[in-house]
Motif scaffolding. Structure first.
Motif, PDB file in Angstrom:
ATOM      1  N   THR A   1       0.860  -1.182   0.000  1.00 54.61           N
ATOM      2  CA  THR A   1       0.000   0.000   0.000  1.00 54.61           C
ATOM      3  C   THR A   1       0.896   1.231   0.000  1.00 54.61           C
ATOM      4  N   THR A   2       0.434   2.261  -0.689  1.00 66.96           N
ATOM      5  CA  THR A   2       1.238   3.475  -0.820  1.00 66.96           C
ATOM      6  C   THR A   2       0.356   4.697  -0.562  1.00 66.96           C
ATOM      7  N   THR A   3       0.958   5.851  -0.668  1.00 68.01           N
ATOM      8  CA  THR A   3       0.179   7.081  -0.549  1.00 68.01           C
ATOM      9  C   THR A   3      -0.756   7.258  -1.737  1.00 68.01           C
ATOM     10  N   GLY A   4      -0.561   6.465  -2.780  1.00 69.61           N
ATOM     11  CA  GLY A   4      -1.462   6.427  -3.937  1.00 69.61           C
ATOM     12  C   GLY A   4      -2.105   5.055  -4.019  1.00 69.61           C
ATOM     13  N   PRO A   5      -2.175   4.453  -5.194  1.00 74.05           N
ATOM     14  CA  PRO A   5      -2.786   3.137  -5.343  1.00 74.05           C
ATOM     15  C   PRO A   5      -1.879   2.021  -4.808  1.00 74.05           C
ATOM     16  N   THR A   6      -2.496   0.851  -4.593  1.00 73.86           N
ATOM     17  CA  THR A   6      -1.718  -0.338  -4.226  1.00 73.86           C
ATOM     18  C   THR A   6      -0.780  -0.704  -5.376  1.00 73.86           C
ATOM     19  N   VAL A   7       0.447  -1.075  -5.042  1.00 76.40           N
ATOM     20  CA  VAL A   7       1.478  -1.379  -6.040  1.00 76.40           C
ATOM     21  C   VAL A   7       1.950  -2.815  -5.840  1.00 76.40           C
ATOM     22  N   THR A   8       2.055  -3.550  -6.936  1.00 78.56           N
ATOM     23  CA  THR A   8       2.619  -4.902  -6.906  1.00 78.56           C
ATOM     24  C   THR A   8       3.964  -4.887  -7.617  1.00 78.56           C
ATOM     25  N   CYS A   9       5.002  -5.297  -6.898  1.00 80.42           N
ATOM     26  CA  CYS A   9       6.369  -5.303  -7.431  1.00 80.42           C
ATOM     27  C   CYS A   9       6.786  -6.757  -7.656  1.00 80.42           C
ATOM     28  N   VAL A  10       7.142  -7.085  -8.875  1.00 76.16           N
ATOM     29  CA  VAL A  10       7.564  -8.446  -9.213  1.00 76.16           C
ATOM     30  C   VAL A  10       9.051  -8.423  -9.552  1.00 76.16           C
ATOM     31  N   PHE A  11       9.825  -9.212  -8.800  1.00 82.80           N
ATOM     32  CA  PHE A  11      11.263  -9.295  -8.992  1.00 82.80           C
ATOM     33  C   PHE A  11      11.624 -10.719  -9.426  1.00 82.80           C
ATOM     34  N   GLN A  12      12.618 -10.853 -10.294  1.00 81.73           N
ATOM     35  CA  GLN A  12      13.120 -12.156 -10.707  1.00 81.73           C
ATOM     36  C   GLN A  12      14.627 -12.216 -10.571  1.00 81.73           C
ATOM     37  N   SER A  13      15.114 -13.396 -10.174  1.00 84.80           N
ATOM     38  CA  SER A  13      16.555 -13.614 -10.124  1.00 84.80           C
ATOM     39  C   SER A  13      17.093 -13.762 -11.539  1.00 84.80           C
ATOM     40  N   PRO A  14      18.222 -13.123 -11.870  1.00 81.50           N
ATOM     41  CA  PRO A  14      18.775 -13.258 -13.220  1.00 81.50           C
ATOM     42  C   PRO A  14      19.473 -14.594 -13.465  1.00 81.50           C
ATOM     43  N   GLY A  15      19.613 -15.407 -12.444  1.00 79.29           N
ATOM     44  CA  GLY A  15      20.287 -16.701 -12.572  1.00 79.29           C
ATOM     45  C   GLY A  15      20.178 -17.455 -11.265  1.00 79.29           C
ATOM     46  N   PRO A  16      21.072 -18.389 -11.002  1.00 77.38           N
ATOM     47  CA  PRO A  16      21.043 -19.093  -9.719  1.00 77.38           C
ATOM     48  C   PRO A  16      21.191 -18.122  -8.548  1.00 77.38           C
ATOM     49  N   VAL A  17      20.525 -18.445  -7.461  1.00 79.53           N
ATOM     50  CA  VAL A  17      20.678 -17.688  -6.216  1.00 79.53           C
ATOM     51  C   VAL A  17      21.772 -18.391  -5.420  1.00 79.53           C
TER      52      VAL A  17
END
Length: 227
Positions: free
Chosen positions: A155-171
């Motif tokens: 939740t933010t001061t504006g609309p709800t935001v969904t952040c999608v992150f991906q690993s560029p390779g093996p973790v």
């Protein structure tokens, strides 16, 4: 003639002793498995067993916008579970199939405009977590088909935001001998979708987490040791 026979017998006895080590009749000790239960060098953890681990007490999971940074997502709880699929004799590499759910919870986020954390999910499971007893005791989370993904809903001061992150390779991570924590330090995840600055002050977030103890729930919760 008798002297010749005795001398020949003595010579054969010496040759037999040289060719047959004194301990040849003693079976060699079996090598410990990479992962054992209860103690270092203890009974091997069995393929098929379910393993689990939570964050090392007193250490948060950090998902910050710079390595070791103070801005981003910080969580007090995280638990992973998986099925042991390979546990060879040491030296070698054990493998665990990471399963859903891989939970991350009790979080706050201090990125600009963020007012609260709705939830965090780990996606694109199952993946394979490998544990090697080679130098440095390396760990790797290897994606099965698509990169490991972390989704953060805010939740933010504006609309709800969904952040999608991906690993560029093996973790990548590492552990140590015995019951040392299994550590992932400053592993990069790239922002796939979602808007800045709510999703952070840069399009890359860095994951740091320490898990211990690792336990074998199939074997009554016994602690797992790396040999």
């Amino acid at each position: 003639m008798r002297k010749i026979v005795l001398a020949l017998a003595a010579s054969l006895a010496v040759l037999f002793a040289l060719a047959w080590p004194a301990n040849a009749g003693t079976p060699a000790a079996a090598a410990s498995a990479v992962l054992t239960r209860t103690a270092p060098g203890g009974p091997p953890a069995n393929p098929g067993d379910l393993l689990t681990a939570s964050l090392t007490p007193g250490t948060p999971l950090n998902f910050s916008t710079a390595p070791g940074g103070s801005v981003g997502l910080f969580c007090k709880q995280s638990v992973w579970g998986g099925q042991l699929i390979a546990n060879p004799p040491a030296p070698g590499t054990a493998a665990i199939k990471l399963l859903n759910p891989f939970t991350i919870s009790s979080c706050y986020d201090n990125s600009p405009t963020v007012t609260g954390v709705v939830g965090v999910t780990v996606g694109n499971l199952p993946a394979t977590l490998t544990v090697s007893d080679s130098t440095g005791f390396p760990l790797q989370i290897l994606p099965s088909s698509t990169p490991l993904q972390i989704t953060v809903t805010l939740t933010t001061t504006g609309p709800t935001v969904t952040c999608v992150f991906q690993s560029p390779g093996p973790v990548n991570g590492n552990t140590g001998p015995g019951g040392a924590p299994w550590v992932f330090n400053n592993q990069p995840f790239r922002l796939l979708s979602g808007s800045l600055p709510a999703c952070g002050t840069s399009p890359v977030a860095y994951l740091t987490a320490r898990y211990s103890p690792v336990t074998d729930t199939t074997a009554g919760g016994s602690t797992i040791f790396v040999n």
